[in-house]
Design a protein around this motif. Structure first.
Motif, PDB file in Angstrom:
ATOM      1  N   ARG A   1       4.567-108.591 -43.538  1.00 36.85           N
ATOM      2  CA  ARG A   1       4.280-107.849 -44.764  1.00 36.85           C
ATOM      3  C   ARG A   1       3.798-108.769 -45.872  1.00 36.85           C
ATOM      4  NH1 ARG A   1       9.588-104.022 -44.151  1.00 36.85           N
ATOM      5  NH2 ARG A   1       8.588-102.333 -42.975  1.00 36.85           N
ATOM      6  N   ARG A   2       4.188-110.046 -45.808  1.00 38.81           N
ATOM      7  CA  ARG A   2       3.746-111.011 -46.817  1.00 38.81           C
ATOM      8  C   ARG A   2       2.252-111.304 -46.662  1.00 38.81           C
ATOM      9  NH1 ARG A   2       7.571-115.893 -45.722  1.00 38.81           N
ATOM     10  NH2 ARG A   2       6.443-116.861 -47.453  1.00 38.81           N
ATOM     11  N   TRP A   3       1.810-111.468 -45.440  1.00 35.12           N
ATOM     12  CA  TRP A   3       0.388-111.680 -45.169  1.00 35.12           C
ATOM     13  C   TRP A   3       0.140-111.308 -43.711  1.00 35.12           C
ATOM     14  CZ3 TRP A   3      -2.604-116.977 -44.899  1.00 35.12           C
ATOM     15  CH2 TRP A   3      -3.977-116.710 -44.838  1.00 35.12           C
ATOM     16  N   SER A   4      -0.503-110.190 -43.527  1.00 36.23           N
ATOM     17  CA  SER A   4      -0.744-109.699 -42.172  1.00 36.23           C
ATOM     18  C   SER A   4      -1.892-110.463 -41.527  1.00 36.23           C
ATOM     19  CB  SER A   4      -1.089-108.210 -42.216  1.00 36.23           C
ATOM     20  OG  SER A   4      -1.472-107.740 -40.938  1.00 36.23           O
ATOM     21  N   PRO A   5      -1.784-110.782 -40.237  1.00 38.95           N
ATOM     22  CA  PRO A   5      -2.946-111.355 -39.547  1.00 38.95           C
ATOM     23  C   PRO A   5      -4.079-110.340 -39.495  1.00 38.95           C
ATOM     24  CG  PRO A   5      -1.209-110.824 -37.983  1.00 38.95           C
ATOM     25  CD  PRO A   5      -0.632-110.609 -39.337  1.00 38.95           C
ATOM     26  N   SER A   6      -5.280-110.844 -39.284  1.00 41.23           N
ATOM     27  CA  SER A   6      -6.457-109.991 -39.150  1.00 41.23           C
ATOM     28  C   SER A   6      -6.783-109.690 -37.697  1.00 41.23           C
ATOM     29  CB  SER A   6      -7.673-110.661 -39.799  1.00 41.23           C
ATOM     30  OG  SER A   6      -7.427-110.969 -41.138  1.00 41.23           O
ATOM     31  N   MET A   7      -6.430-110.629 -36.813  1.00 41.88           N
ATOM     32  CA  MET A   7      -6.850-110.526 -35.412  1.00 41.88           C
ATOM     33  C   MET A   7      -5.817-111.172 -34.513  1.00 41.88           C
ATOM     34  SD  MET A   7      -9.629-109.331 -33.869  1.00 41.88           S
ATOM     35  CE  MET A   7     -10.118-109.211 -32.139  1.00 41.88           C
ATOM     36  N   GLN A   8      -5.673-110.600 -33.340  1.00 41.42           N
ATOM     37  CA  GLN A   8      -4.836-111.178 -32.293  1.00 41.42           C
ATOM     38  C   GLN A   8      -5.646-111.205 -31.009  1.00 41.42           C
ATOM     39  OE1 GLN A   8      -1.525-108.724 -31.170  1.00 41.42           O
ATOM     40  NE2 GLN A   8      -0.711-110.185 -29.687  1.00 41.42           N
ATOM     41  N   PHE A   9      -5.915-112.397 -30.498  1.00 40.82           N
ATOM     42  CA  PHE A   9      -6.562-112.555 -29.196  1.00 40.82           C
ATOM     43  C   PHE A   9      -5.478-112.818 -28.156  1.00 40.82           C
ATOM     44  CE2 PHE A   9     -10.020-113.940 -32.087  1.00 40.82           C
ATOM     45  CZ  PHE A   9     -11.023-113.087 -31.654  1.00 40.82           C
ATOM     46  N   ARG A  10      -5.295-111.889 -27.243  1.00 37.70           N
ATOM     47  CA  ARG A  10      -4.299-112.062 -26.188  1.00 37.70           C
ATOM     48  C   ARG A  10      -4.882-112.927 -25.073  1.00 37.70           C
ATOM     49  NH1 ARG A  10      -0.212-108.038 -25.565  1.00 37.70           N
ATOM     50  NH2 ARG A  10      -0.524-108.267 -23.316  1.00 37.70           N
ATOM     51  N   CYS A  11      -4.191-114.008 -24.728  1.00 39.95           N
ATOM     52  CA  CYS A  11      -4.655-114.897 -23.663  1.00 39.95           C
ATOM     53  C   CYS A  11      -4.442-114.231 -22.308  1.00 39.95           C
ATOM     54  CB  CYS A  11      -3.911-116.224 -23.713  1.00 39.95           C
ATOM     55  SG  CYS A  11      -4.138-117.138 -25.256  1.00 39.95           S
ATOM     56  N   GLY A  12      -5.428-114.336 -21.445  1.00 40.69           N
ATOM     57  CA  GLY A  12      -5.333-113.738 -20.119  1.00 40.69           C
ATOM     58  C   GLY A  12      -4.599-114.643 -19.136  1.00 40.69           C
ATOM     59  N   GLY A  13      -3.615-114.106 -18.433  1.00 37.33           N
ATOM     60  CA  GLY A  13      -2.894-114.876 -17.419  1.00 37.33           C
ATOM     61  C   GLY A  13      -1.789-115.730 -18.003  1.00 37.33           C
ATOM     62  N   ARG A  14      -0.901-116.196 -17.124  1.00 38.90           N
ATOM     63  CA  ARG A  14       0.189-117.078 -17.539  1.00 38.90           C
ATOM     64  C   ARG A  14      -0.333-118.486 -17.746  1.00 38.90           C
ATOM     65  NH1 ARG A  14       3.786-113.150 -18.907  1.00 38.90           N
ATOM     66  NH2 ARG A  14       4.448-111.928 -17.120  1.00 38.90           N
ATOM     67  N   ILE A  15       0.282-119.197 -18.672  1.00 34.09           N
ATOM     68  CA  ILE A  15      -0.203-120.528 -19.055  1.00 34.09           C
ATOM     69  C   ILE A  15       0.889-121.566 -18.800  1.00 34.09           C
ATOM     70  CG2 ILE A  15      -1.061-121.936 -20.971  1.00 34.09           C
ATOM     71  CD1 ILE A  15      -2.185-119.337 -22.166  1.00 34.09           C
ATOM     72  N   ALA A  16       0.490-122.709 -18.274  1.00 29.84           N
ATOM     73  CA  ALA A  16       1.415-123.823 -18.015  1.00 29.84           C
ATOM     74  C   ALA A  16       1.244-124.868 -19.103  1.00 29.84           C
ATOM     75  CB  ALA A  16       1.154-124.432 -16.639  1.00 29.84           C
ATOM     76  N   HIS A  17       2.328-125.173 -19.828  1.00 31.11           N
ATOM     77  CA  HIS A  17       2.262-126.085 -20.969  1.00 31.11           C
ATOM     78  C   HIS A  17       2.875-127.451 -20.689  1.00 31.11           C
ATOM     79  CE1 HIS A  17       2.344-121.955 -22.771  1.00 31.11           C
ATOM     80  NE2 HIS A  17       1.346-122.458 -23.462  1.00 31.11           N
ATOM     81  N   ARG A  18       3.410-127.652 -19.495  1.00 28.46           N
ATOM     82  CA  ARG A  18       4.122-128.897 -19.196  1.00 28.46           C
ATOM     83  C   ARG A  18       3.535-129.554 -17.951  1.00 28.46           C
ATOM     84  NH1 ARG A  18       9.260-127.816 -21.548  1.00 28.46           N
ATOM     85  NH2 ARG A  18       8.777-126.994 -23.618  1.00 28.46           N
ATOM     86  N   GLU A  19       3.936-130.821 -17.747  1.00 27.60           N
ATOM     87  CA  GLU A  19       3.403-131.612 -16.635  1.00 27.60           C
ATOM     88  C   GLU A  19       3.795-131.049 -15.285  1.00 27.60           C
ATOM     89  OE1 GLU A  19       3.340-136.306 -15.209  1.00 27.60           O
ATOM     90  OE2 GLU A  19       4.265-135.713 -17.101  1.00 27.60           O
ATOM     91  N   ASN A  20       4.910-130.295 -15.212  1.00 27.65           N
ATOM     92  CA  ASN A  20       5.347-129.770 -13.917  1.00 27.65           C
ATOM     93  C   ASN A  20       4.421-128.680 -13.380  1.00 27.65           C
ATOM     94  OD1 ASN A  20       6.017-127.410 -15.339  1.00 27.65           O
ATOM     95  ND2 ASN A  20       8.184-127.948 -15.498  1.00 27.65           N
ATOM     96  N   GLY A  21       3.496-128.183 -14.187  1.00 31.61           N
ATOM     97  CA  GLY A  21       2.512-127.213 -13.733  1.00 31.61           C
ATOM     98  C   GLY A  21       3.009-125.791 -13.606  1.00 31.61           C
ATOM     99  N   LYS A  22       4.277-125.558 -13.915  1.00 25.17           N
ATOM    100  CA  LYS A  22       4.823-124.205 -13.817  1.00 25.17           C
ATOM    101  C   LYS A  22       4.325-123.352 -14.981  1.00 25.17           C
ATOM    102  CE  LYS A  22       9.098-125.658 -11.504  1.00 25.17           C
ATOM    103  NZ  LYS A  22      10.585-125.723 -11.623  1.00 25.17           N
ATOM    104  N   THR A  23       3.839-122.157 -14.654  1.00 29.00           N
ATOM    105  CA  THR A  23       3.352-121.276 -15.707  1.00 29.00           C
ATOM    106  C   THR A  23       4.522-120.664 -16.465  1.00 29.00           C
ATOM    107  OG1 THR A  23       3.206-119.434 -14.139  1.00 29.00           O
ATOM    108  CG2 THR A  23       1.209-120.728 -14.512  1.00 29.00           C
ATOM    109  N   ASP A  24       4.306-120.443 -17.734  1.00 28.70           N
ATOM    110  CA  ASP A  24       5.319-119.873 -18.618  1.00 28.70           C
ATOM    111  C   ASP A  24       5.445-118.375 -18.334  1.00 28.70           C
ATOM    112  OD1 ASP A  24       6.859-119.046 -20.885  1.00 28.70           O
ATOM    113  OD2 ASP A  24       6.139-120.794 -21.979  1.00 28.70           O
TER     114      ASP A  24
END
Length: 259
Positions: free
Chosen positions: A173-196
């Motif tokens: 309510r303080r400042w609404s975003p204008s756009m949300q891009f949803r990422c397609g598929g699960r993403i792995a953020h660590r060296e172990n390669g496991k998707t989140d």
């Protein structure tokens, strides 16, 4: 490069998942950042008038290198990252023109001490912040600190379901975003390669976009991005250090096939 004492103690890089979780470190695969910035250009959020870019949670330099790859050599890129183990990444010109080993709060203070609080704001602020940045609401902090230029954007990579808590709703309510891009598929953020198991989005705040009518209810547009191949959605140690540019071939492939 401006430096402060290491925020978390030991300065060495770690691949310990527990330590990374405690530090709220989730590395962005370069292709994910490139796709997000290309989508911003494709939708008219980013143009050739983008001259100054800030990455306030620079980490290994992924978003800086992605901005350079998508926006070209003209923008002046600044990286801010408190963990000294990343100092070589944010200090290398392949990612940023200038790097600061500071917290975002200290960076804001540092600018104020030099009389820059309302000078040289940024046309684009894009980063993968700690999850706590959504609760403390970096978008309004960045805007109120004078870091966002007229017509500028704040772009944060984070959880798709963000904003469901009472604090999240109040922030929206303080400042609404204008756009949300949803990422397609699960993403792995660590060296172990496991998707989140969680889903991620790229959230966009446009400083010129005023709160829309409708009893003050936050509302924004949402778009599903095409799913990148699994290998593009995995972070790899080959993305560190951030001392080399993202190849133009990767940018071209994403532009042709995944927008």
């Amino acid at each position: 490069m401006t430096t402060q004492a290491h925020l978390f103690g030991a300065a060495g890089r770690t691949d310990d998942d527990q330590v990374l979780a405690e530090l709220e470190v989730d590395y962005t695969p370069p292709a994910v950042a490139v796709q997000a910035l290309l989508a911003l250009r494709d939708h008219g959020f980013l143009g050739d008038d983008c001259r100054r870019v800030l990455d306030p949670a620079a980490g290994s330099g992924c978003w800086g290198r992605a901005a350079r790859a998508v926006l070209g050599p003209v923008p002046y890129l600044v990286g801010v990252e408190p963990r000294l183990c990343e100092e070589g990444n944010i200090g290398n010109r392949a990612a940023y023109n200038m790097g600061h080993s500071l917290t975002l709060e200290r960076f804001i203070e540092w600018r104020g001490e030099r009389g820059w609080s309302r000078r040289a704001p940024f046309d684009l602020i894009a980063t993968n912040p700690p999850f706590s940045a959504f609760e403390s609401y970096w978008p309004t902090m960045l805007r109120d600190a004078g870091l966002v230029a007229p017509g500028g954007l704040v772009v944060l990579y984070g959880l798709t379901q963000w904003g469901q808590s009472a604090q999240g709703i109040a922030n929206l309510r303080r400042w609404s975003p204008s756009m949300q891009f949803r990422c397609g598929g699960r993403i792995a953020h660590r060296e172990n390669g496991k998707t989140d198991a969680r889903e991620y989005s790229v959230w966009v705040w446009d400083v010129e976009d005023r709160q829309r009518p409708g009893r003050g209810r936050p509302r924004w547009s949402t778009e599903q991005l095409p799913e990148l191949p699994l290998e593009m959605r995995r972070w790899s140690p080959s993305a560190v250090p951030g001392t080399y540019p993202i190849e133009p071939a990767l940018v071209d492939e994403i532009r042709r096939r995944y927008l």
